[in-house]
Design a protein around this motif. Structure first.
Motif, PDB file in Angstrom:
ATOM      1  N   LEU A  23      62.951  21.381  -9.942  1.00  0.00           N
ATOM      2  CA  LEU A  23      61.643  21.608 -10.569  1.00  0.00           C
ATOM      3  C   LEU A  23      61.220  23.068 -10.459  1.00  0.00           C
ATOM      4  CD1 LEU A  23      59.634  18.440  -9.547  1.00  0.00           C
ATOM      5  CD2 LEU A  23      60.096  19.219 -11.868  1.00  0.00           C
ATOM      6  N   LEU A  56      51.710  19.320  -7.512  1.00  0.00           N
ATOM      7  CA  LEU A  56      52.510  18.238  -8.082  1.00  0.00           C
ATOM      8  C   LEU A  56      53.074  17.418  -6.928  1.00  0.00           C
ATOM      9  CD1 LEU A  56      53.903  16.800 -10.446  1.00  0.00           C
ATOM     10  CD2 LEU A  56      55.634  18.596 -10.414  1.00  0.00           C
ATOM     11  N   ASP A  58      55.073  14.222  -5.403  1.00  0.00           N
ATOM     12  CA  ASP A  58      56.056  13.165  -5.639  1.00  0.00           C
ATOM     13  C   ASP A  58      55.630  11.955  -4.808  1.00  0.00           C
ATOM     14  OD1 ASP A  58      58.196  11.423  -5.760  1.00  0.00           O
ATOM     15  OD2 ASP A  58      59.714  12.966  -5.406  1.00  0.00           O
ATOM     16  N   MET A  84      53.993  12.507  -9.681  1.00  0.00           N
ATOM     17  CA  MET A  84      55.211  12.107 -10.388  1.00  0.00           C
ATOM     18  C   MET A  84      55.840  10.959  -9.628  1.00  0.00           C
ATOM     19  SD  MET A  84      57.831  15.227  -9.660  1.00  0.00           S
ATOM     20  CE  MET A  84      58.085  15.839  -7.999  1.00  0.00           C
ATOM     21  N   ILE A 105      53.190  11.698 -14.096  1.00  0.00           N
ATOM     22  CA  ILE A 105      54.334  11.790 -15.004  1.00  0.00           C
ATOM     23  C   ILE A 105      55.544  11.073 -14.419  1.00  0.00           C
ATOM     24  CG2 ILE A 105      53.542  13.883 -16.159  1.00  0.00           C
ATOM     25  CD1 ILE A 105      55.216  15.548 -14.368  1.00  0.00           C
ATOM     26  N   LYS A 107      59.480  10.303 -13.544  1.00  0.00           N
ATOM     27  CA  LYS A 107      60.693  11.008 -13.157  1.00  0.00           C
ATOM     28  C   LYS A 107      61.862  10.328 -13.845  1.00  0.00           C
ATOM     29  CE  LYS A 107      60.862  10.891  -8.650  1.00  0.00           C
ATOM     30  NZ  LYS A 107      60.820  11.008  -7.198  1.00  0.00           N
ATOM     31  N   VAL A 109      61.497  14.278 -14.592  1.00  0.00           N
ATOM     32  CA  VAL A 109      60.437  14.988 -15.309  1.00  0.00           C
ATOM     33  C   VAL A 109      60.959  15.505 -16.639  1.00  0.00           C
ATOM     34  CG1 VAL A 109      58.914  17.000 -15.219  1.00  0.00           C
ATOM     35  CG2 VAL A 109      59.237  15.575 -13.195  1.00  0.00           C
ATOM     36  N   ASN A 110      60.218  15.191 -17.687  1.00  0.00           N
ATOM     37  CA  ASN A 110      60.513  15.696 -19.024  1.00  0.00           C
ATOM     38  C   ASN A 110      59.910  17.102 -19.117  1.00  0.00           C
ATOM     39  OD1 ASN A 110      60.045  16.432 -21.767  1.00  0.00           O
ATOM     40  ND2 ASN A 110      60.243  14.305 -22.386  1.00  0.00           N
ATOM     41  N   GLU A 113      56.921  17.516 -21.513  1.00  0.00           N
ATOM     42  CA  GLU A 113      55.691  16.903 -21.012  1.00  0.00           C
ATOM     43  C   GLU A 113      55.073  17.766 -19.914  1.00  0.00           C
ATOM     44  OE1 GLU A 113      54.111  12.686 -19.110  1.00  0.00           O
ATOM     45  OE2 GLU A 113      56.256  13.133 -19.028  1.00  0.00           O
ATOM     46  N   LEU A 114      55.899  18.220 -18.982  1.00  0.00           N
ATOM     47  CA  LEU A 114      55.400  19.043 -17.890  1.00  0.00           C
ATOM     48  C   LEU A 114      54.747  20.320 -18.408  1.00  0.00           C
ATOM     49  CD1 LEU A 114      55.071  19.670 -14.869  1.00  0.00           C
ATOM     50  CD2 LEU A 114      57.368  20.670 -14.933  1.00  0.00           C
TER      51      LEU A 114
END
Length: 126
Positions: A23, A56, A58, A84, A105, A107, A109-110, A113-114
Motif C-alpha cells: 500500500l 487507513l 486494516d 479496509m 474499502i 481488500k 485494495v482497488n 477506489e483508493l
C-alpha cells in the motif's frame, strides 16, 4: 520518520507487513507519503504529536472495537479515517462505520477506489 508536510501523509494501521508495504508503494506512486504503525496505541501516540491526511486501518489484522473507532475519530477529527477489510459486513462495527468512518474499502485494495477516496478527502479539506 520525520515528515513535515502532513497534507499528503497516510498512516496505515496494520500488522501484515507485506500488505502495508504494498500500500505504501502504491500511494507513493501518486505522490502521497505513507507510514505504517501496527497498533491502535501506536496510532494514538503518533496522532497526539502530528497530523495526517488519512488514517487507513486494516480491521482484519488490528483489533478495534466500535467504541474505540468512535473515540478515535472524535478525538482526532482533523484526520479522515478509512477502514479496509476482506469482509463486506462488520455488524460489531456498524455504528462506527456508518457515522464515523469516511469509507470502508474491500481488500485487496482497488487502486482506483483508493485514489478516488483520497482525492475526495483532499478536496473536502480545501
Amino acid at each position: 520518520m520525520n515528515i513535515d508536510d502532513d497534507s499528503t501523509l497516510i498512516i496505515i494501521v496494520g500488522e501484515n507487513e507485506q500488505e502495508c508495504r504494498g500500500l505504501i508503494n502504491l500511494i507513493e506512486e501518486e505522490k502521497y507519503k505513507g507510514i505504517t504503525v501496527k497498533t491502535i496505541s501506536a496510532l494514538k501516540a503518533y496522532l497526539s504529536e502530528k497530523k495526517c491526511m488519512v488514517v487507513l486501518i486494516d480491521i482484519d489484522t488490528v483489533p478495534v472495537e466500535n467504541r474505540e473507532l468512535r473515540e478515535l475519530t472524535i478525538k482526532y477529527s482533523q484526520n479522515s479515517f478509512l477502514c479496509m477489510s476482506n469482509d463486506k459486513y462488520h455488524p460489531e462495527l456498524k455504528e462506527a462505520i456508518c457515522y464515523h468512518i469516511y469509507a470502508c474499502i474491500n481488500k485487496p485494495v482497488n487502486p482506483d477506489e483508493l485514489f478516488f477516496l483520497l482525492r475526495s478527502i483532499r478536496d473536502d479539506g480545501q
